[in-house]
Design an enzyme around this catalytic site. Sequence first.
Site, mmCIF file in Angstrom:
data_model
loop_
_atom_site.group_PDB
_atom_site.id
_atom_site.type_symbol
_atom_site.label_atom_id
_atom_site.label_comp_id
_atom_site.label_asym_id
_atom_site.label_seq_id
_atom_site.Cartn_x
_atom_site.Cartn_y
_atom_site.Cartn_z
ATOM 1 N N GLY A 141 -0.763 -1.380 6.979
ATOM 2 C CA GLY A 141 -2.188 -1.373 7.318
ATOM 3 C C GLY A 141 -3.045 -2.147 6.336
ATOM 4 C CB CYS A 187 -0.965 -0.043 1.178
ATOM 5 S SG CYS A 187 -0.245 -0.485 2.769
ATOM 6 C CB SER A 188 1.044 4.446 1.576
ATOM 7 O OG SER A 188 1.901 5.571 1.544
#
Length: 413
Positions: free
Chosen positions: A261, A256-257
Site C-alpha cells: 500500500g 512498509c508493513s
Amino acid sequence: MPGSVSTRLQRFNEFLTSPDSLTNKFYDLDDADADRTTAGMKNLDPAWSLRTGIYQAARNRYQNVLPWDNNRVKLRVADGMNDYINASPIVLQAPGMPARRYIAAQGPTITTVPHFWHMLATLADNFAVVVMLTRTKEGNREKCARYWPEDGELGQKLYAGPGFSYLVKLVQARRDPHAACTIREFKLSGGSDGDGNMAAVDKTVVHLLFESWNDFAALGKDQQKNFIALLKIVNQYRSRTNLSFTEEQAPVVVHCSAGVGRSGTFISSDFLLSCIPGPSHSSLISSTSSPSSSSDDSRSHSHSSRVQTDRRFIIDSARFLYPSTTTTTTTTTTSSSSSSSSLSLPLKRFSISEHHNPSLLEKNNDDVASHDPVFDTVSALKKQRMLMVQNANQYVFIYEIVRRVLAEVDESV
C-alpha cells in the site's frame, strides 16, 4: 522547452475533474488485480503463480500478500537452500528515460531479519538505500520488526542465517525536520557470497524512517510537504553510486508493513515526479551535493557526466509524460560523451502492453487526451507485485502529489 508546465498542469487537472472519477479508475485496477490473484491462487495461469509464497508461511508477515513467482527476489544461497524472501523487484521506465529500479518488500519479521540484511548485502554496488514507511507498531500490533541495532555510539549487532552472517554497525543518526524522517547510516560488513563461501562485504546502508504514515491511509495536506521532502532526500542518496550511466543502479529498497500500500504509493509518486523538470524534485535526483557530511566527494565527481545526462533525459521526456496540445515536438538528447542529436517524436499515449515487460510505459496511437500517467504507472506496478497502491485514498493521493509538484514547478519557471 516546447509545451509549458502550465499546459501540462492544466491537462493533468483534467484527470481530477473528468467524468470518470478517480475512485472508479482505482476500482478498475483493483478488479484486474483481483483477477490475477485468483488466477494465481487457483493455479489457473502460470504467469500469476503464487505457489512459492503460499508454501512459505513462516517467512510471510501476511499470508494474503505474496510475490508473483515470476517476479520475486531470490536470496543468494547454496543449492538446495531456501531462497525465498517476500520481496519483488520493480522496474518502471518511460520512453527516452533510464529505468528506475526498486525492491518492494514486506516489513521484516523477527525470523526474516537476517534474510533482509542478506538481500541488502548482495545488491549491486557498495551503497544501498532503504525507505521504511511504517512504525514498528501501530497500537498493540507489530507492523515491522526492528531490524537494526539500537542507537548509540557503539550500536552494532550480528545477523546470521544459513550460510551467511553480517555485522551491522550504526555510524550516525539524525532527524530531518523537513521530511519528518530519521536518517541512519549503517556499515554492513562480514560475510558470505550466499553459497557458503566467505566473501568480504563492506557496504554503506542508508535507512530513512518515515513514521507518520498510518497503514491503509493517505497523508494529509500538511504531511504532503514532508513526503515530497522525503522523496528529494531519497533521490539525493540515489545519486551516490559508482556506476556509469549505462550500468544499472542498485534498486532503492522500499517497505512498509505488507510492502504494497504505502510502498506502492511511494514508488508511483517517485517515478512520476522523476518525469517532471524543475527544481522541486527532478533536479535533486541528479544532485551531486552530499546529503550528509559523510559523503565521498570523489564518488560524486566520478559520475558527474552521468548526472548531467540524467537531468537532460528528465527534462526532455517530461513533455511526453505530461504532454501539451502540440502533436509533434523536437527532442534534443545529450549523451554522456557530450554529443547531441535531434529527434522528432510524436506525442502519443503511454499504455501497458500485456505481451511485453510491464515496467515499460509504451507509446501507442490512442488520443493523447485520454492518457492518464498515474493509471498506467499503478497498472504497471500491480503486474509486478500484487495490491500495490492498496486503496482508493492512496490512489487519489498520488494525483494530489503530482499536481502539487507541477504547480510548484509552474511557479518557478
